[in-house]
Design a protein around this motif. Structure first.
Motif, PDB file in Angstrom:
ATOM      1  N   GLY A  43       7.145 -16.364  12.947  1.00 42.11           N
ATOM      2  CA  GLY A  43       7.623 -16.079  11.602  1.00 42.11           C
ATOM      3  C   GLY A  43       9.053 -16.552  11.420  1.00 42.11           C
ATOM      4  N   ASP A  44       9.512 -16.539  10.172  1.00 43.00           N
ATOM      5  CA  ASP A  44      10.860 -17.017   9.873  1.00 43.00           C
ATOM      6  C   ASP A  44      11.855 -15.883   9.647  1.00 43.00           C
ATOM      7  OD1 ASP A  44       9.983 -16.039   7.469  1.00 43.00           O
ATOM      8  OD2 ASP A  44       9.954 -17.977   6.436  1.00 43.00           O
ATOM      9  N   GLY A  45      11.415 -14.633   9.934  1.00 40.72           N
ATOM     10  CA  GLY A  45      12.326 -13.508   9.808  1.00 40.72           C
ATOM     11  C   GLY A  45      12.523 -12.987   8.406  1.00 40.72           C
ATOM     12  N   ARG A  46      11.794 -13.535   7.449  1.00 38.14           N
ATOM     13  CA  ARG A  46      11.976 -13.064   6.070  1.00 38.14           C
ATOM     14  C   ARG A  46      11.536 -11.609   5.945  1.00 38.14           C
ATOM     15  NH1 ARG A  46       8.002 -16.766   2.616  1.00 38.14           N
ATOM     16  NH2 ARG A  46       8.921 -18.304   4.053  1.00 38.14           N
ATOM     17  N   PRO A  47      12.118 -10.851   5.033  1.00 42.00           N
ATOM     18  CA  PRO A  47      11.750  -9.431   4.900  1.00 42.00           C
ATOM     19  C   PRO A  47      10.366  -9.262   4.282  1.00 42.00           C
ATOM     20  CG  PRO A  47      13.315 -10.049   3.197  1.00 42.00           C
ATOM     21  CD  PRO A  47      13.211 -11.228   4.119  1.00 42.00           C
ATOM     22  N   MET A  48       9.716  -8.161   4.636  1.00 37.38           N
ATOM     23  CA  MET A  48       8.391  -7.891   4.095  1.00 37.38           C
ATOM     24  C   MET A  48       8.510  -7.512   2.621  1.00 37.38           C
ATOM     25  SD  MET A  48       5.386  -5.330   5.473  1.00 37.38           S
ATOM     26  CE  MET A  48       6.095  -3.820   4.819  1.00 37.38           C
ATOM     27  N   PRO A  49       7.713  -8.130   1.740  1.00 31.25           N
ATOM     28  CA  PRO A  49       7.763  -7.781   0.316  1.00 31.25           C
ATOM     29  C   PRO A  49       7.353  -6.336   0.089  1.00 31.25           C
ATOM     30  CG  PRO A  49       6.559  -9.839   0.685  1.00 31.25           C
ATOM     31  CD  PRO A  49       6.750  -9.208   2.021  1.00 31.25           C
ATOM     32  N   ARG A  50       7.932  -5.729  -0.921  1.00 32.61           N
ATOM     33  CA  ARG A  50       7.559  -4.363  -1.283  1.00 32.61           C
ATOM     34  C   ARG A  50       6.115  -4.332  -1.761  1.00 32.61           C
ATOM     35  NH1 ARG A  50      11.507  -1.702  -5.454  1.00 32.61           N
ATOM     36  NH2 ARG A  50       9.982  -0.047  -5.097  1.00 32.61           N
ATOM     37  N   PHE A  51       5.464  -3.214  -1.514  1.00 33.14           N
ATOM     38  CA  PHE A  51       4.089  -3.044  -1.979  1.00 33.14           C
ATOM     39  C   PHE A  51       4.122  -2.626  -3.449  1.00 33.14           C
ATOM     40  CE2 PHE A  51      -0.097  -1.438  -2.576  1.00 33.14           C
ATOM     41  CZ  PHE A  51      -0.899  -2.083  -1.644  1.00 33.14           C
ATOM     42  N   ARG A  52       3.459  -3.407  -4.299  1.00 36.90           N
ATOM     43  CA  ARG A  52       3.406  -3.136  -5.732  1.00 36.90           C
ATOM     44  C   ARG A  52       2.084  -2.479  -6.110  1.00 36.90           C
ATOM     45  NH1 ARG A  52       8.731  -3.732  -7.141  1.00 36.90           N
ATOM     46  NH2 ARG A  52       9.559  -5.677  -6.271  1.00 36.90           N
ATOM     47  N   TRP A  53       2.119  -1.695  -7.166  1.00 36.94           N
ATOM     48  CA  TRP A  53       0.937  -0.925  -7.539  1.00 36.94           C
ATOM     49  C   TRP A  53      -0.242  -1.826  -7.891  1.00 36.94           C
ATOM     50  CZ3 TRP A  53      -1.309  -1.637 -12.248  1.00 36.94           C
ATOM     51  CH2 TRP A  53      -0.517  -2.211 -13.253  1.00 36.94           C
ATOM     52  N   TRP A  54       0.028  -3.012  -8.432  1.00 42.48           N
ATOM     53  CA  TRP A  54      -1.076  -3.886  -8.829  1.00 42.48           C
ATOM     54  C   TRP A  54      -1.719  -4.597  -7.629  1.00 42.48           C
ATOM     55  CZ3 TRP A  54       4.045  -4.951 -10.399  1.00 42.48           C
ATOM     56  CH2 TRP A  54       4.657  -6.011  -9.737  1.00 42.48           C
ATOM     57  N   GLN A  55      -1.180  -4.396  -6.444  1.00 42.99           N
ATOM     58  CA  GLN A  55      -1.734  -5.019  -5.240  1.00 42.99           C
ATOM     59  C   GLN A  55      -2.701  -4.093  -4.501  1.00 42.99           C
ATOM     60  OE1 GLN A  55       2.054  -5.802  -3.304  1.00 42.99           O
ATOM     61  NE2 GLN A  55       1.994  -7.951  -3.923  1.00 42.99           N
ATOM     62  N   ILE A  56      -3.072  -2.993  -5.125  1.00 41.79           N
ATOM     63  CA  ILE A  56      -3.852  -1.959  -4.446  1.00 41.79           C
ATOM     64  C   ILE A  56      -5.158  -2.515  -3.864  1.00 41.79           C
ATOM     65  CG2 ILE A  56      -4.853  -1.211  -6.647  1.00 41.79           C
ATOM     66  CD1 ILE A  56      -5.021   1.604  -5.450  1.00 41.79           C
ATOM     67  N   PHE A  57      -5.807  -3.464  -4.557  1.00 38.22           N
ATOM     68  CA  PHE A  57      -7.072  -3.999  -4.054  1.00 38.22           C
ATOM     69  C   PHE A  57      -6.933  -5.416  -3.483  1.00 38.22           C
ATOM     70  CE2 PHE A  57      -8.676  -0.908  -7.266  1.00 38.22           C
ATOM     71  CZ  PHE A  57      -9.310  -0.062  -6.384  1.00 38.22           C
ATOM     72  N   SER A  58      -5.744  -5.973  -3.519  1.00 38.27           N
ATOM     73  CA  SER A  58      -5.567  -7.349  -3.050  1.00 38.27           C
ATOM     74  C   SER A  58      -4.671  -7.457  -1.819  1.00 38.27           C
ATOM     75  CB  SER A  58      -4.971  -8.215  -4.168  1.00 38.27           C
ATOM     76  OG  SER A  58      -3.680  -7.750  -4.538  1.00 38.27           O
ATOM     77  N   ARG A  59      -4.163  -6.330  -1.352  1.00 36.54           N
ATOM     78  CA  ARG A  59      -3.246  -6.369  -0.209  1.00 36.54           C
ATOM     79  C   ARG A  59      -3.476  -5.151   0.677  1.00 36.54           C
ATOM     80  NH1 ARG A  59       3.372  -6.089  -0.710  1.00 36.54           N
ATOM     81  NH2 ARG A  59       3.874  -6.513   1.477  1.00 36.54           N
ATOM     82  N   SER A  60      -3.498  -5.375   1.970  1.00 41.83           N
ATOM     83  CA  SER A  60      -3.657  -4.294   2.940  1.00 41.83           C
ATOM     84  C   SER A  60      -2.481  -4.318   3.902  1.00 41.83           C
ATOM     85  CB  SER A  60      -4.968  -4.454   3.719  1.00 41.83           C
ATOM     86  OG  SER A  60      -6.088  -4.422   2.860  1.00 41.83           O
TER      87      SER A  60
END
Length: 216
Positions: free
Chosen positions: A17-34
Motif C-alpha cells: 500500500g501507499d500509506g494513504r488513510p482509510m476513507p471514512r465509512f459513509r451511510w450510503w455505503q452500507i450495502f457496497s462496502r464491508s
C-alpha cells in the motif's frame, strides 16, 4: 484443504500500500462496502489496529474486487480476493461470494480462527448488533433465511439432475429422472427472489457457502 498452489497464487496477489488513510465509512455505503477490524499485538508488544476494507461488488474504477489492509489507519497491503494478509500471529483470510462477504478471519499460527469485528455502520455490523441486542429474533431470522435457501436449492437441483440422468450410460444404469416440481412461473420467480434474500442475509453473518450460489 487449500493447496500450496492456491497459497502461492494468493501471495503473488499482494501489493504494498501507499500509506494513504482509510476513507471514512459513509451511510450510503452500507450495502457496497464491508469493513472489518481486529487489534493484534506485534513482536514489540504494541497493539495495532488492523482493518480490512472490501467493496464486494467491485472497485469503481475497474470492477475488480480487492481487499485492502489498513494498519492503524494507513494502507499497508492490497490484494485481489480471495486474499491472505500476513499479520502478527498469523494471517487474515478474506473471501467474497456472490452475495457479499464469505470470510474475514484471523487465522493464528496455531490454526485457531477468529472472525474480525464488522464496522458498526456497515450492513454486517448492523446485523451483528441485531444478534447482540435481540438474540431470539436473530436466530429466527437466521432460521428463516436457511429455510429459504433450502427451498431454493430444492428448486434448483431437479433441472440440473434431469439432463444429466438422460446421458445414455447413466440412464442405462440408474434410469432417467423427471422433475416432480412443476410450479407456475410467478411462484418460481418469487421463491427465487426469496432465496436470494436469504443468501444475502447469510452473507451478512459470513455464513454464505456454495449452497447459496446453487440455490440462488
Amino acid at each position: 484443504m487449500e493447496t500450496r498452489w492456491s497459497r502461492w497464487r494468493q501471495a503473488r496477489r499482494l501489493r504494498s500500500g501507499d500509506g494513504r488513510p482509510m476513507p471514512r465509512f459513509r451511510w450510503w455505503q452500507i450495502f457496497s462496502r464491508s469493513v472489518f477490524a481486529i487489534d493484534l499485538r506485534g513482536p514489540d508488544g504494541r497493539a495495532r489496529n488492523h482493518c480490512v476494507d472490501v467493496r464486494p461488488w467491485g472497485d469503481r474504477d475497474d470492477g475488480e474486487v480487492r481487499a485492502r489492509l489498513y494498519v492503524d489507519g494507513a494502507l499497508e497491503l492490497v490484494s485481489r480476493v480471495p486474499a491472505r494478509f500476513p499479520v502478527p500471529g498469523g494471517e487474515i483470510e478474506v473471501a467474497v461470494g456472490s452475495f457479499g462477504m464469505k470470510r474475514c478471519h484471523h487465522v493464528g499460527d496455531d490454526r485457531t480462527s477468529t472472525p474480525l469485528t464488522p464496522h458498526p455502520r456497515s450492513a454486517e455490523g448492523r446485523r451483528a448488533h441485531l444478534d447482540r441486542a435481540h438474540p431470539t429474533l436473530s436466530r429466527t431470522v437466521g432460521a428463516v433465511s436457511l429455510a429459504l435457501v433450502l427451498v431454493g436449492l430444492c428448486l434448483a437441483l431437479p433441472p440440473i439432475i434431469e439432463p444429466i440422468s438422460q446421458i445414455p450410460p447413466i440412464a442405462e444404469s440408474v434410469g432417467t429422472f423427471e422433475s416432480p416440481v412443476d410450479l407456475p412461473l410467478w411462484l418460481e420467480i418469487t421463491l427465487g427472489i426469496l432465496a436470494v434474500l436469504g443468501s444475502v442475509e447469510r452473507a451478512l453473518r459470513l455464513r454464505s457457502t456454495w449452497i447459496d450460489d446453487l440455490a440462488s
